[in-house]
Design an enzyme around this catalytic site. Structure first.
Site, PDB file in Angstrom:
ATOM      1  CD  GLN B 259      -2.822  -0.704  -0.161  1.00  0.00           C
ATOM      2  OE1 GLN B 259      -2.858  -1.654  -0.930  1.00  0.00           O
ATOM      3  NE2 GLN B 259      -3.382   0.456  -0.464  1.00  0.00           N
ATOM      4  CG  HIS B 262      -0.825   2.095  -4.413  1.00  0.00           C
ATOM      5  ND1 HIS B 262      -0.966   2.026  -5.774  1.00  0.00           N
ATOM      6  CD2 HIS B 262      -1.268   0.913  -3.937  1.00  0.00           C
ATOM      7  CE1 HIS B 262      -1.494   0.843  -6.100  1.00  0.00           C
ATOM      8  NE2 HIS B 262      -1.667   0.149  -4.999  1.00  0.00           N
ATOM      9  CD  GLU B 327      -8.608   1.395  -0.746  1.00  0.00           C
ATOM     10  OE1 GLU B 327      -7.657   1.967  -0.158  1.00  0.00           O
ATOM     11  OE2 GLU B 327      -8.733   1.402  -1.981  1.00  0.00           O
ATOM     12  CG  HIS B 328      -6.991  -2.710   0.439  1.00  0.00           C
ATOM     13  ND1 HIS B 328      -6.472  -1.462   0.171  1.00  0.00           N
ATOM     14  CD2 HIS B 328      -7.454  -3.189  -0.741  1.00  0.00           C
ATOM     15  CE1 HIS B 328      -6.624  -1.194  -1.116  1.00  0.00           C
ATOM     16  NE2 HIS B 328      -7.213  -2.216  -1.706  1.00  0.00           N
ATOM     17  CG  ASP B 361      -4.091  -4.232  -5.487  1.00  0.00           C
ATOM     18  OD1 ASP B 361      -5.184  -3.773  -5.130  1.00  0.00           O
ATOM     19  OD2 ASP B 361      -3.003  -3.964  -4.932  1.00  0.00           O
ATOM     20  CG  HIS B 420     -51.054  13.640  -4.533  1.00  0.00           C
ATOM     21  ND1 HIS B 420     -50.734  14.890  -4.965  1.00  0.00           N
ATOM     22  CD2 HIS B 420     -49.904  12.917  -4.599  1.00  0.00           C
ATOM     23  CE1 HIS B 420     -49.446  14.937  -5.263  1.00  0.00           C
ATOM     24  NE2 HIS B 420     -48.911  13.745  -5.052  1.00  0.00           N
TER      25      HIS B 420
END
Lengths: 433, 433
Positions: B259, B262, B327-328, B361, B420
């Site tokens: 990670q 990145h 996230e992961h 991934d 209505h």
């Protein structure tokens, strides 16, 4: 007078395009004001919310009176007539039954490589629901927002509803109770959205905010998006009725007016394969407008944005409908199921002459929070899915890693992400020792 | 050096809260620039897109060369090695197989009142996918965005990918072909998002835009939201690994680094019930950082945002994980399935020591576009669901209308929406005649 269009006319295409592109919404730019309010609530919490409520709603609150007490809610609920209560209960039961079927299923399977894959759905922990105050304070909207959240399993559901001058709507409080809402705060505007998103000393923050509101509320929801989840930003309501000549023009007129009476920016359109029927409906609308309680709203809506479109056949009607991607679509034709199969974009479809759109607003079961302004091209009405989220699952065995790991390593190297590749390689090397 | 925290320490709570709240993203305010670019593309179409591409990407295009021709794509694909091609094909096949199971089902039923209710799913007609150019041009992201769209049944899928100085990534074009993409344009930035949303003379508008991008792309997506649908606005990536002492410290170190490599803003966190194991992993990270190709990125990420947290037991680990909503999430423990059942908020879970996150991934099957910045509390990774929308259906019979119509009328009257109520009443009166 609404527009009369005929798909066979040479100027049809530009006129239809203009109808699609009509800018119906008047969005004042309130973003700077809203940014200031949100910053104030983040900085000063309850004190800011209380001051802003005094200013905008002419209501003096304390941290202790921000929320309705159970006793107060009891007292309001006791004011509701038996008839209203029974109607609301019937609506709640039907909405709950419909939405219970939306709960998505977990999955898990083992693939040929030996890997176990799948996903699991879990509810949002805490959600907040904005309910407008004053005239547009609709108990039906409370049911439509709160029930899907509770069906999804949301543990804590808070409502914010402004009560200008301290006036609350007993039906809104009863709807909240029927739907199982946990907390009800008498605050509104951007300050209420900020309080839900960031929390105050008294109000715990939520993870997701839904519900309609004015320009300030919409701008606040856009601003807090990311910090919390939000539902769609709803625009003015719209209805498209596709009707053949074998309908009562007055019924269709009332269906068109039941959108028009919501808002001067609402849009009501009739598509018919019979020009005379179209004229008869327009006449019936005019007649009803003479006496309708909300004619000051419905009249301008019908005059400025209404349209009657004549087509050669129902296939053409479906094509035009798909270009409009209407929020509400009524199919008042001999075989509505067949015509529905040609519809690719619509928020909700009402089939046959005994299904006026108003049924869907209250008691049909499906949600009445639907995509407006042609957004049915890419989005759906509110549902249980808005209150759950999916976690994907994967589990490799040594054999599975041997089978697919090398491809992952190859792709990692091609993307120059060395550690990605090494994290696979280190395991493969150990397995091959 | 990353932070070392121990859940038993008296200052743990404020330090953990600070870790959760760390502002990792540096979002330059590019909104005014982006607004100008979008207005320019709306006003001048192709001409604006071509000028902006010359300016930002140093590439001279014409309306005829905005898109890659099939022949050009053939030539690029031919440059891909057999190994890379096989890896990409394996990835595409596995991603397709996983996502095919996500296709939701239509439903229809008749309820006790005789009403037929249900819903139907339909695909978005046209979607656009943003693919970053240059260094972060990832073929795997093309597969992860394009395959769910095609599985959903999106008829027209367009890609925009900037090619600065005319340099294109052959793997990106092969991925587009494997995924069944219909059009590939060599444009990027806010101008590409504007072209997809509003269309130009050459590029037809789409209904939904997905895919990652820089601050300009993110701001443009926010601005066109409403006109078209968008996916989430992704922030920097993050991973949480929960590992007991029976793991290879080097494997866990590589997972954390995959990670960190990145983005300098990425966050890698280890939670362990064994402090010595935590130290061993931190040492292994340092050792790997000595030689890692992307150490200039991974090093600062680990130093500034990395953390090793020691807990007393795995139950506490799950509690902290749910507060992070990562996230992961890797579960490298003896019984990962049991621990996974305690996880309520996470984008993707990787179970057991043979499932490094890098598998997900590329080749696992689940999507790698996942909710960042704690948004797994309220949102899910990209899926087939992002490319379909639901139309609700209701059809009343005369008996059903008699049964539930009066409640709708009651609620309409309580909400002061006369038309209505009348639209229901007119039909009930006719049925009762």
């Amino acid at each position: 007078m609404p527009q009369f269009l005929n798909a066979a006319d040479p100027d049809f295409e530009p006129r239809f395009a203009a109808l699609l592109g009509a800018k119906r919404e008047d969005s004042p730019d309130v973003d700077a004001v809203v940014a200031g309010i949100i910053a104030d609530v983040r900085a000063r919490g309850d004190a800011a919310v209380i001051e802003l409520t005094a200013k905008f709603d002419r209501l003096e609150l304390t941290p202790e009176t921000l929320a309705f007490s159970q006793k107060e809610i009891d007292a309001y609920c006791a004011q509701v007539t038996d008839t209203d209560r029974a109607a609301l209960e019937l609506a709640a039961d039907r909405i709950r039954a419909y939405h219970a079927r939306q709960m998505p299923e977990d999955q898990s399977w083992t693939d040929p490589s030996g890997a176990t894959l799948g996903w699991r759905w879990t509810p949002v922990s805490a959600a907040g629901l904005y309910v407008p105050g004053g005239l547009a304070s609709y108990p039906s909207s409370v049911l439509m927002n709160a029930i899907p959240a509770k069906v999804a399993g949301v543990e804590r559901l808070a409502i914010v509803v402004p009560t200008p001058d301290g006036v609350a709507n007993p039906l809104v409080l009863l709807a909240a109770r029927l739907a199982g809402v946990d907390e009800v705060y008498r605050i509104g505007g951007a300050q209420a959205v900020a309080a839900l998103a960031y929390g105050t000393e008294t109000i715990a923050p939520v993870d997701k905010i839904t519900g309609p509101g004015n320009a300030f509320v919409a701008a606040a929801k856009r601003r807090v998006f990311g910090k919390v989840g939000i539902d769609m930003i709803a625009g003015p309501s719209e209805i498209l009725v596709i009707a053949d000549k074998d309908n009562n023009p007055d019924w269709i007129a009332l269906d068109l007016l039941s959108q028009a009476e919501h808002d001067e920016s609402a849009q009501s359109v009739l598509i018919t394969d019979n020009a005379e029927f179209g004229s008869a409906v327009a006449e019936a609308v005019d007649k009803r407008l003479e006496t309708l309680e909300r004619r000051a709203i419905a009249g301008p809506s019908w005059r400025d944005f209404g349209a009657v479109i004549t087509v050669s056949d129902l296939t053409q009607a479906a094509t035009l409908s798909n270009r409009m991607a209407p929020e509400h679509l009524e199919l008042c034709v001999a075989d509505p199921d067949a015509l529905a199969r040609d519809i690719t974009h619509a928020g909700a479809i009402f089939l046959g002459q005994y299904t006026p759109e108003a049924i869907g607003d209250y008691v049909g079961g499906p949600n009445h929070v639907l995509p407006t302004a042609r957004s049915a091209r890419f989005s759906s009405g509110l549902s249980v899915m808005d209150f759950v989220k999916r976690t994907t699952l994967s589990k490799m065995t040594p054999d599975a890693l041997r089978a697919i790991g090398p491809a992952a390593e190859t792709l990692a190297i091609s993307e120059s992400l060395e550690a990605h590749g090494l994290s696979v390689r280190a395991r493969l090397d150990a397995l091959n020792e």
